[in-house]
Write a protein that holds these residues in place. Structure first.
Motif, mmCIF file in Angstrom:
data_model
loop_
_atom_site.group_PDB
_atom_site.id
_atom_site.type_symbol
_atom_site.label_atom_id
_atom_site.label_comp_id
_atom_site.label_asym_id
_atom_site.label_seq_id
_atom_site.Cartn_x
_atom_site.Cartn_y
_atom_site.Cartn_z
ATOM 1 N N PHE A 60 -5.750 -109.879 42.883
ATOM 2 C CA PHE A 60 -6.535 -110.720 41.979
ATOM 3 C C PHE A 60 -7.978 -110.769 42.457
ATOM 4 C CE2 PHE A 60 -8.269 -115.029 41.231
ATOM 5 C CZ PHE A 60 -8.214 -115.082 39.845
ATOM 6 N N ASP A 61 -8.919 -110.591 41.534
ATOM 7 C CA ASP A 61 -10.352 -110.663 41.871
ATOM 8 C C ASP A 61 -11.016 -111.702 40.972
ATOM 9 O OD1 ASP A 61 -13.041 -110.283 42.478
ATOM 10 O OD2 ASP A 61 -12.848 -108.117 42.663
ATOM 11 N N SER A 62 -11.670 -112.673 41.586
ATOM 12 C CA SER A 62 -12.246 -113.800 40.838
ATOM 13 C C SER A 62 -13.671 -113.556 40.367
ATOM 14 C CB SER A 62 -12.225 -115.060 41.715
ATOM 15 O OG SER A 62 -13.074 -114.886 42.849
ATOM 16 N N SER A 63 -14.252 -112.381 40.637
ATOM 17 C CA SER A 63 -15.639 -112.158 40.223
ATOM 18 C C SER A 63 -15.901 -110.673 40.004
ATOM 19 C CB SER A 63 -16.615 -112.702 41.274
ATOM 20 O OG SER A 63 -17.956 -112.442 40.904
ATOM 21 N N VAL A 64 -15.747 -110.235 38.749
ATOM 22 C CA VAL A 64 -16.136 -108.872 38.397
ATOM 23 C C VAL A 64 -17.057 -108.934 37.184
ATOM 24 C CG1 VAL A 64 -13.982 -107.888 39.268
ATOM 25 C CG2 VAL A 64 -14.199 -108.401 36.836
ATOM 26 N N SER A 65 -17.969 -107.996 37.121
ATOM 27 C CA SER A 65 -18.848 -107.846 35.972
ATOM 28 C C SER A 65 -18.678 -106.436 35.424
ATOM 29 C CB SER A 65 -20.318 -108.067 36.362
ATOM 30 O OG SER A 65 -20.530 -109.374 36.851
ATOM 31 N N PHE A 66 -18.670 -106.314 34.109
ATOM 32 C CA PHE A 66 -18.692 -105.003 33.472
ATOM 33 C C PHE A 66 -20.014 -104.901 32.713
ATOM 34 C CE2 PHE A 66 -13.805 -105.433 33.479
ATOM 35 C CZ PHE A 66 -13.724 -104.901 34.750
ATOM 36 N N GLY A 67 -20.032 -104.430 31.512
ATOM 37 C CA GLY A 67 -21.280 -104.371 30.770
ATOM 38 C C GLY A 67 -21.118 -104.684 29.295
ATOM 39 N N THR A 76 -17.914 -100.050 30.509
ATOM 40 C CA THR A 76 -17.167 -100.607 29.389
ATOM 41 C C THR A 76 -16.003 -101.432 29.926
ATOM 42 O OG1 THR A 76 -15.695 -98.698 29.251
ATOM 43 C CG2 THR A 76 -17.734 -98.627 27.921
ATOM 44 N N ILE A 77 -15.460 -102.279 29.080
ATOM 45 C CA ILE A 77 -14.286 -103.058 29.487
ATOM 46 C C ILE A 77 -13.124 -102.132 29.806
ATOM 47 C CG2 ILE A 77 -12.521 -104.656 28.634
ATOM 48 C CD1 ILE A 77 -14.774 -106.167 27.200
ATOM 49 N N GLU A 78 -12.922 -101.108 28.984
ATOM 50 C CA GLU A 78 -11.788 -100.192 29.197
ATOM 51 C C GLU A 78 -11.889 -99.485 30.544
ATOM 52 O OE1 GLU A 78 -9.551 -96.347 27.091
ATOM 53 O OE2 GLU A 78 -11.408 -97.157 26.234
ATOM 54 N N ASN A 79 -13.050 -98.897 30.851
ATOM 55 C CA ASN A 79 -13.177 -98.187 32.123
ATOM 56 C C ASN A 79 -13.229 -99.157 33.305
ATOM 57 O OD1 ASN A 79 -13.601 -95.431 33.381
ATOM 58 N ND2 ASN A 79 -15.312 -96.567 34.281
ATOM 59 N N GLY A 80 -13.796 -100.341 33.089
ATOM 60 C CA GLY A 80 -13.811 -101.328 34.158
ATOM 61 C C GLY A 80 -12.412 -101.758 34.558
ATOM 62 N N LEU A 81 -11.553 -101.973 33.557
ATOM 63 C CA LEU A 81 -10.175 -102.382 33.850
ATOM 64 C C LEU A 81 -9.379 -101.229 34.456
ATOM 65 C CD1 LEU A 81 -9.375 -104.587 30.736
ATOM 66 C CD2 LEU A 81 -9.873 -105.349 33.063
ATOM 67 N N ARG A 82 -9.673 -100.008 34.032
ATOM 68 C CA ARG A 82 -9.023 -98.842 34.644
ATOM 69 C C ARG A 82 -9.431 -98.746 36.116
ATOM 70 N NH1 ARG A 82 -10.658 -93.737 35.788
ATOM 71 N NH2 ARG A 82 -9.003 -92.144 35.942
ATOM 72 N N THR A 83 -10.709 -98.947 36.410
ATOM 73 C CA THR A 83 -11.188 -98.927 37.789
ATOM 74 C C THR A 83 -10.498 -100.001 38.620
ATOM 75 O OG1 THR A 83 -13.355 -98.076 37.107
ATOM 76 C CG2 THR A 83 -13.244 -99.188 39.247
ATOM 77 N N ALA A 84 -10.368 -101.191 38.037
ATOM 78 C CA ALA A 84 -9.688 -102.284 38.736
ATOM 79 C C ALA A 84 -8.238 -101.914 39.041
ATOM 80 C CB ALA A 84 -9.745 -103.556 37.892
ATOM 81 N N ALA A 85 -7.543 -101.339 38.060
ATOM 82 C CA ALA A 85 -6.138 -100.970 38.249
ATOM 83 C C ALA A 85 -5.977 -99.915 39.336
ATOM 84 C CB ALA A 85 -5.559 -100.468 36.934
ATOM 85 N N LEU A 86 -6.839 -98.905 39.320
ATOM 86 C CA LEU A 86 -6.777 -97.861 40.344
ATOM 87 C C LEU A 86 -7.129 -98.396 41.723
ATOM 88 C CD1 LEU A 86 -8.435 -94.921 38.369
ATOM 89 C CD2 LEU A 86 -6.029 -95.116 39.027
ATOM 90 N N SER A 87 -7.857 -99.510 41.763
ATOM 91 C CA SER A 87 -8.232 -100.144 43.026
ATOM 92 C C SER A 87 -7.212 -101.177 43.486
ATOM 93 C CB SER A 87 -9.607 -100.812 42.876
ATOM 94 O OG SER A 87 -10.573 -99.885 42.441
ATOM 95 N N GLY A 88 -6.135 -101.348 42.708
ATOM 96 C CA GLY A 88 -5.052 -102.248 43.094
ATOM 97 C C GLY A 88 -5.073 -103.612 42.443
ATOM 98 N N PHE A 89 -6.047 -103.877 41.569
ATOM 99 C CA PHE A 89 -6.190 -105.211 40.981
ATOM 100 C C PHE A 89 -5.505 -105.277 39.620
ATOM 101 C CE2 PHE A 89 -9.607 -104.861 44.033
ATOM 102 C CZ PHE A 89 -9.554 -106.096 44.674
ATOM 103 N N THR A 90 -4.546 -106.177 39.507
ATOM 104 C CA THR A 90 -3.807 -106.352 38.256
ATOM 105 C C THR A 90 -4.352 -107.503 37.416
ATOM 106 O OG1 THR A 90 -2.198 -107.774 39.373
ATOM 107 C CG2 THR A 90 -1.688 -105.413 39.241
ATOM 108 N N ASP A 91 -5.220 -108.322 38.007
ATOM 109 C CA ASP A 91 -5.813 -109.457 37.302
ATOM 110 C C ASP A 91 -7.245 -109.649 37.781
ATOM 111 O OD1 ASP A 91 -3.320 -110.986 35.924
ATOM 112 O OD2 ASP A 91 -2.722 -110.238 37.896
ATOM 113 N N VAL A 92 -8.180 -109.766 36.836
ATOM 114 C CA VAL A 92 -9.578 -110.004 37.204
ATOM 115 C C VAL A 92 -10.180 -111.089 36.318
ATOM 116 C CG1 VAL A 92 -9.934 -107.648 38.046
ATOM 117 C CG2 VAL A 92 -10.480 -108.194 35.663
#
Length: 421
Positions: A60-67, A76-92
């Motif tokens: 879980f990450d409590s502070s992310v920004s996309f664009g 983008t939200i789509e690529n930002g969430l993909r980046t988060a998932a590949l980095s191990g984060f299931t919730d941001v």
């Protein structure tokens, strides 16, 4: 889809029966159906094997920004969430750093809809004031009902103390969470880095630690008067840690976070005038990083964050004074934190924090939804530009050594595998 995790060492200090045990985990249609010492795969089952495979509940990450919207070229939200998932984060938790900023229920609905169907869940923050201008409260109650998990004028301090007081009183009617960024703009002036020996040597205008600490002290006095729930994001100084520790001893409902880069780096890295190290709050001194780490270990600081802030090349590769603040951090959060702390502490820090936002914490348990991060704490690698999944490449961790690696994550019946070295 059926997924079988083979020989996974479970890190979950909240589950004594499984913590540090090696088990097979069978997942069917997104549900954990069996956890046992050995499970034979059925037909049409994807078997997942990795060297020294470890598994924990999703991070879980409590502070992310996309664009998106407004700055899609950053992320983008789509690529930002993909980046988060590949980095191990299931919730941001998504910062309200877009243009226009989310200050109404319809804005929150847009963000939630844009994130639908992704592995990583997105929980948006709404702004605390209309247009984040610090003058009038935004539609807090309506945004809360639409799915906002808190209210924050992103990286902008609440200069109007009375408005913060009113906000803390008002949100108690629906258990809202108010953010207050710790910076006194009058004290900070035109500062851009930590005020100290390094800023003097380089001829850069400094932001005194006092600018953060005065704001923290003020906000805590207001909270003591009003009650309510206050979150102070990304603190950076030793005195801030002490102020918050004292407030918690009084029983005040305050939480705080620290950005991982403020644990790893000090202002000494600024000697080359590299704008990738320009962040807000600024990188501080070695005594500050030591106290921040101590505050994490004793629970004064509630959780860590990547403070992931994509910025395109035009905003960073310019004169230091004119460069934008921010560094990306999702991809390096685990590898850099794992350099500093024991793996059980690292996993605890990366999985805690959901409760503060009224979110249910996942469990590694038969019958529960599979919300898992797959990783190994062993091995080392150098973080290079080709390891960046984000659209923007502004990482202060380029060239740094990472310990361990993320294999991927599982959530919402989706399994995403990272490219590991």
């Amino acid at each position: 889809m059926n997924i079988l995790l083979k020989s996974a060492k479970i890190i979950d200090k909240h589950n004594e029966s499984l913590h540090l045990k090696t088990r097979d985990i069978l997942i069917k249609d997104g549900i954990i159906v069996k956890i046992a010492a050995k499970i034979e795969p059925e037909s049409k089952t994807q078997v997942v094997k990795h060297k020294n495979l470890h598994v924990s509940v999703g991070w879980f990450d409590s502070s992310v920004s996309f664009g998106e919207p407004g700055y899609e070229e950053r992320e983008t939200i789509e690529n930002g969430l993909r980046t988060a998932a590949l980095s191990g984060f299931t919730d941001v938790v998504l910062n309200p750093s877009t243009h226009p900023c989310p200050d109404s229920s319809s804005d929150i609905v847009y963000l939630k809809n844009a994130a639908a169907g992704q592995l990583t869940n997105l929980y948006p923050l709404g702004t605390l004031t209309m247009k984040a201008d610090g003058n009038d409260l935004a539609e807090l109650y309506d945004m809360k009902n639409a799915g906002a998990v808190g209210f924050y004028d992103y990286k902008l301090p609440m200069t109007n103390a009375n408005l913060l007081k009113v906000a803390l009183q008002y949100v108690q009617n629906f258990s809202g969470l108010v953010y207050s960024f710790p910076l006194d703009t009058k004290i900070a002036g035109k500062g851009i880095v930590n005020e100290g020996a390094v800023s003097t040597q380089l001829g850069l205008k400094g932001i005194p630690a006092l600018a953060e600490e005065l704001q923290v002290a003020r906000d805590l006095f207001i909270l003591e008067y009003t009650g309510g729930k206050l979150h102070i994001p990304t603190i950076s100084t030793a005195t801030s840690v002490k102020l918050i520790a004292d407030a918690k001893k009084k029983g005040l409902d305050v939480s705080c976070s620290v950005a991982i880069h403020n644990l790893v780096y000090t202002d000494s890295v600024l000697e080359e005038f590299d704008s990738t190290y320009k962040v807000l709050p600024p990188l501080r001194t070695k005594p500050d990083t030591k106290t921040l780490l101590k505050g994490l270990k004793d629970g004064t600081i509630d959780f860590v964050t990547s403070d992931h802030t994509p910025m395109n090349i035009e905003e960073k590769r310019i004169e230091f004074d004119n460069a934008s603040y921010g560094t990306i951090g999702l991809e390096t959060a685990f590898g850099s934190l794992n350099q500093l702390l024991d793996i059980e502490v690292v996993v605890n820090l990366l999985t805690k924090g959901r409760e503060r936002y009224g979110l249910k914490s996942p469990e590694i348990k038969e019958g529960e939804i599979a919300c898992l991060t797959l990783f190994t704490p062993e091995g080392s690698s150098t973080f290079n530009e080709e390891d960046i999944e984000s659209t923007s490449k502004n990482s202060m961790f380029l060239g740094s050594e990472m310990k361990g690696s993320v294999y991927g994550s599982i959530n919402n019946s989706i399994h995403l595998t990272a490219n590991t070295k």
